[in-house]
Design an enzyme around this catalytic site. Structure first.
Site, PDB file in Angstrom:
ATOM      1  N   CYS A 108      91.899  13.718   6.400  1.00  0.00           N
ATOM      2  CA  CYS A 108      93.217  13.102   6.245  1.00  0.00           C
ATOM      3  C   CYS A 108      93.854  13.343   4.876  1.00  0.00           C
ATOM      4  CB  CYS A 108      93.124  11.612   6.521  1.00  0.00           C
ATOM      5  SG  CYS A 108      92.661  11.263   8.222  1.00  0.00           S
TER       6      CYS A 108
HETATM    7  N1  LIG Z   1      88.786  11.666  11.348  1.00  0.00           N
HETATM    8  C1  LIG Z   1      89.657  10.711  11.125  1.00  0.00           C
HETATM    9  O1  LIG Z   1      89.315   9.693  10.525  1.00  0.00           O
HETATM   10  C2  LIG Z   1      91.080  10.806  11.645  1.00  0.00           C
HETATM   11  C3  LIG Z   1      91.869   9.659  11.626  1.00  0.00           C
HETATM   12  C4  LIG Z   1      93.153   9.719  12.113  1.00  0.00           C
HETATM   13  C5  LIG Z   1      93.673  10.908  12.594  1.00  0.00           C
HETATM   14  N2  LIG Z   1      92.915  12.039  12.596  1.00  0.00           N
HETATM   15  C6  LIG Z   1      93.529  13.241  13.131  1.00  0.00           C
HETATM   16  O2  LIG Z   1      93.035  13.471  14.448  1.00  0.00           O
HETATM   17  C7  LIG Z   1      92.897  14.858  14.707  1.00  0.00           C
HETATM   18  C8  LIG Z   1      91.459  15.175  15.083  1.00  0.00           C
HETATM   19  O3  LIG Z   1      90.627  14.844  13.975  1.00  0.00           O
HETATM   20  P1  LIG Z   1      89.073  14.639  14.117  1.00  0.00           P
HETATM   21  O4  LIG Z   1      88.638  13.994  12.844  1.00  0.00           O
HETATM   22  O5  LIG Z   1      88.730  13.996  15.407  1.00  0.00           O
HETATM   23  O6  LIG Z   1      88.597  16.167  14.144  1.00  0.00           O
HETATM   24  P2  LIG Z   1      87.151  16.731  14.587  1.00  0.00           P
HETATM   25  O7  LIG Z   1      87.004  18.041  13.940  1.00  0.00           O
HETATM   26  O8  LIG Z   1      86.120  15.659  14.355  1.00  0.00           O
HETATM   27  O9  LIG Z   1      87.293  16.905  16.169  1.00  0.00           O
HETATM   28  C9  LIG Z   1      88.193  17.784  16.754  1.00  0.00           C
HETATM   29  C10 LIG Z   1      87.497  18.410  17.952  1.00  0.00           C
HETATM   30  O10 LIG Z   1      88.445  19.218  18.642  1.00  0.00           O
HETATM   31  C11 LIG Z   1      87.741  20.344  19.152  1.00  0.00           C
HETATM   32  N3  LIG Z   1      88.702  21.386  19.529  1.00  0.00           N
HETATM   33  C12 LIG Z   1      89.236  22.378  18.774  1.00  0.00           C
HETATM   34  N4  LIG Z   1      90.090  23.108  19.509  1.00  0.00           N
HETATM   35  C13 LIG Z   1      90.096  22.571  20.752  1.00  0.00           C
HETATM   36  C14 LIG Z   1      90.781  22.863  21.961  1.00  0.00           C
HETATM   37  N5  LIG Z   1      91.663  23.868  22.009  1.00  0.00           N
HETATM   38  N6  LIG Z   1      90.520  22.121  23.048  1.00  0.00           N
HETATM   39  C15 LIG Z   1      89.637  21.102  23.005  1.00  0.00           C
HETATM   40  N7  LIG Z   1      88.961  20.753  21.885  1.00  0.00           N
HETATM   41  C16 LIG Z   1      89.194  21.485  20.772  1.00  0.00           C
HETATM   42  C17 LIG Z   1      86.781  20.702  18.066  1.00  0.00           C
HETATM   43  O11 LIG Z   1      85.706  21.492  18.553  1.00  0.00           O
HETATM   44  C18 LIG Z   1      86.334  19.307  17.599  1.00  0.00           C
HETATM   45  O12 LIG Z   1      85.175  18.867  18.271  1.00  0.00           O
HETATM   46  C19 LIG Z   1      93.385  15.551  13.456  1.00  0.00           C
HETATM   47  O13 LIG Z   1      94.741  15.847  13.589  1.00  0.00           O
HETATM   48  C20 LIG Z   1      93.201  14.496  12.382  1.00  0.00           C
HETATM   49  O14 LIG Z   1      94.092  14.671  11.300  1.00  0.00           O
HETATM   50  C21 LIG Z   1      91.610  12.014  12.132  1.00  0.00           C
END
Ligand SMILES: NC(=O)c1ccc[n+]([C@@H]2O[C@H](COP(=O)([O-])OP(=O)(O)OC[C@H]3O[C@@H](n4cnc5c(N)ncnc54)[C@H](O)[C@@H]3O)[C@@H](O)[C@H]2O)c1
Length: 426
Positions: A259
């Site tokens: 983030c």
């Molecule tokens: N981690 C946090 O605390 C948090 C909090 C709020 C928002 N976010 C936002 O949420 C989103 C996801 O973050 P995250 O932390 O879960 O990321 P992450 O990397 O933990 O998980 C994302 C997943 O998506 C998968 N992926 C990639 N391309 C894909 C596709 N085409 N189809 C299906 N799956 C696919 C990846 O393999 C991965 O497992 C980001 O935009 C992030 O900014 C994250």
């Protein structure tokens, strides 16, 4: 209802589990086959979702983790929770695009698509809607519902979970908003509707930019206060007694995770592109926070110098590689830069982190680089005593802090967790 969650990471997995627990039929789709294999045997890589929560859902057939695009078919609601990184300072929306193209192939009349990935205002309507429409031949708002709902998940937070954190919801039409709010209303205690997707997209970026800027403020203050021989931590504690108009933020070795190092730049990129203006607060915060690892190493070098030692040849033990306490998330962690700087200056760097286990964690692809090379040890009394300096970077609860102060020759405490004659606070 049949729900598809595209992306089974920190955001998507808790959402999938919650949706299955309230009775939906959930498909957790991810392109990472290794992760899907682990999920299929009830193994979770996200701390907040223990395997015990996954297994009954798998056994009861309510949750299907899959890497097979065909399993996405026939959804009523699809939520996109894929990464939104920066590439050379520019938003990389290719993961959202790939998800949109897949979902579009299976989109049916009356279905709902929600974007949760953090992104700049305008993405849902300007990027996602056209891709879904082109791939399905249907029209957003008329044939299917579309919305945006930012995630506020805070991994490792024992108090605020998905269920009890208010969830901002939006839709491209009033019916879309009703569909999105109706879905999340089953999963969380309170939904907060806003009038359009842009406001919802901006809400998330505002929240993260607010944190980024305030952390930069106390980081810069910490550096000045040290040089002025003032205890910034005591001042922060005292200011925190003010019951209104002050929010507590504390200094640290730098920001990390998905983030703070990334999201504010999505906003500044958008402002720059749309208005030709720079978002000065974000630039300043980026500058201060990204230089904190250099400051940590400078402070360490000064401390070693006082003991007639140089960084070159010193043995340094880092406690905590994750960017945040009690999590294994090492994405964008400032520890990586600290390892790099110390190694380059000739230090023998070792690191202990019970959460960040190379090769098995969700954050592992991002660990390649400095963290992959650092020698991993346990923070035993022998390791603590053998180090010329110990640096506390992430104050995980698992560390034995009494042992740290009892055995370490010198500790640079970046989290204000320790006291003692051998301890210096950042
Ligand atoms: N981690 C946090 O605390 C948090 C909090 C709020 C928002 N976010 C936002 O949420 C989103 C996801 O973050 P995250 O932390 O879960 O990321 P992450 O990397 O933990 O998980 C994302 C997943 O998506 C998968 N992926 C990639 N391309 C894909 C596709 N085409 N189809 C299906 N799956 C696919 C990846 O393999 C991965 O497992 C980001 O935009 C992030 O900014 C994250």
């Amino acid at each position: 209802m049949r729900i598809v969650i595209a992306g089974q990471g920190y955001v998507g997995l808790p959402l999938a589990v919650r949706a299955a627990e309230v009775g939906h039929q959930v498909v957790g789709y991810d392109v990472d086959e290794r992760r899907i294999k682990r999920l299929a045997v009830g193994e979770s890589y996200v701390e907040d979702i223990p395997g015990e929560r996954l297994r009954p859902l798998l056994d009861g057939g309510r949750y299907l983790p899959t890497a097979d695009p065909a399993d996405v078919a026939d959804f009523d609601i699809a939520v996109i929770t894929v990464p939104t990184p920066l590439r050379d300072g520019v938003p990389d929306l290719s993961f959202i695009e790939a998800s949109a193209k897949l979902l579009a192939r299976h989109l049916k009349r009356g279905a709902t698509v929600v974007l949760e990935s953090t992104t700049y205002p305008g993405t849902t309507e300007e990027l996602l809607a056209p891709l879904l429409e082109a791939g399905s031949g249907l029209r957003a708002g008329a044939d299917f519902h579309l919305g945006y709902s930012p995630e506020r998940i805070d991994p490792g937070n024992p108090q605020w979970k998905l269920e009890n954190t208010p969830k901002v919801v939006s839709g491209t039409t009033p019916d879309g908003l009703a569909a999105v709010a109706g879905f999340y209303g089953q999963l969380v205690e309170r939904t907060v509707p806003v009038s359009s997707c842009k406001e919802a997209e901006l809400t998330k970026l505002l929240e993260n930019t607010f944190r980024h800027v305030n952390i930069a403020l106390v980081n810069e203050l910490a550096m000045f206060a040290h040089d002025l021989d003032i205890d910034v931590w005591e001042a922060i504690d005292a200011a925190s007694t003010k019951p209104f108009g002050f929010l507590r933020f504390t200094p640290g070795p730098g920001v990390g995770g998905h983030c703070l190092p990334i999201d504010p730049s999505y906003l500044s990129w958008r402002v720059e592109r749309a208005l030709g203006q720079s978002f000065r607060f974000v630039e300043l915060a980026n500058d201060v926070n990204s230089h904190m690892p250099d400051y940590v190493v400078r402070r360490l070098a000064e401390a070693l110098n006082q003991r007639r030692r140089s960084v070159n040849g010193s043995r340094v033990l880092l406690l905590g590689l994750a960017y945040k306490k009690n999590t294994g998330d090492a994405r964008e962690t400032p520890a990586a830069r600290i390892v790099e700087l110390l190694t380059r200056q000739g230090a023998e760097v070792r690191a202990a982190d019970p959460h960040v286990v190379a090769g098995v964690h969700v954050a592992e692809p991002h660990d390649a680089g400095p963290l992959a090379t650092v020698q991993r040890v346990e923070a035993t009394p022998e390791e603590l005593a053998a180090a010329d300096a110990v640096v506390l970077l992430a104050d995980h609860d698992e560390f034995d802090y009494a042992a740290v102060t009892a055995h370490a020759q010198y500790v640079l405490d970046c989290r204000h967790r320790l006291t003692g004659a051998s301890v210096e606070v950042l």
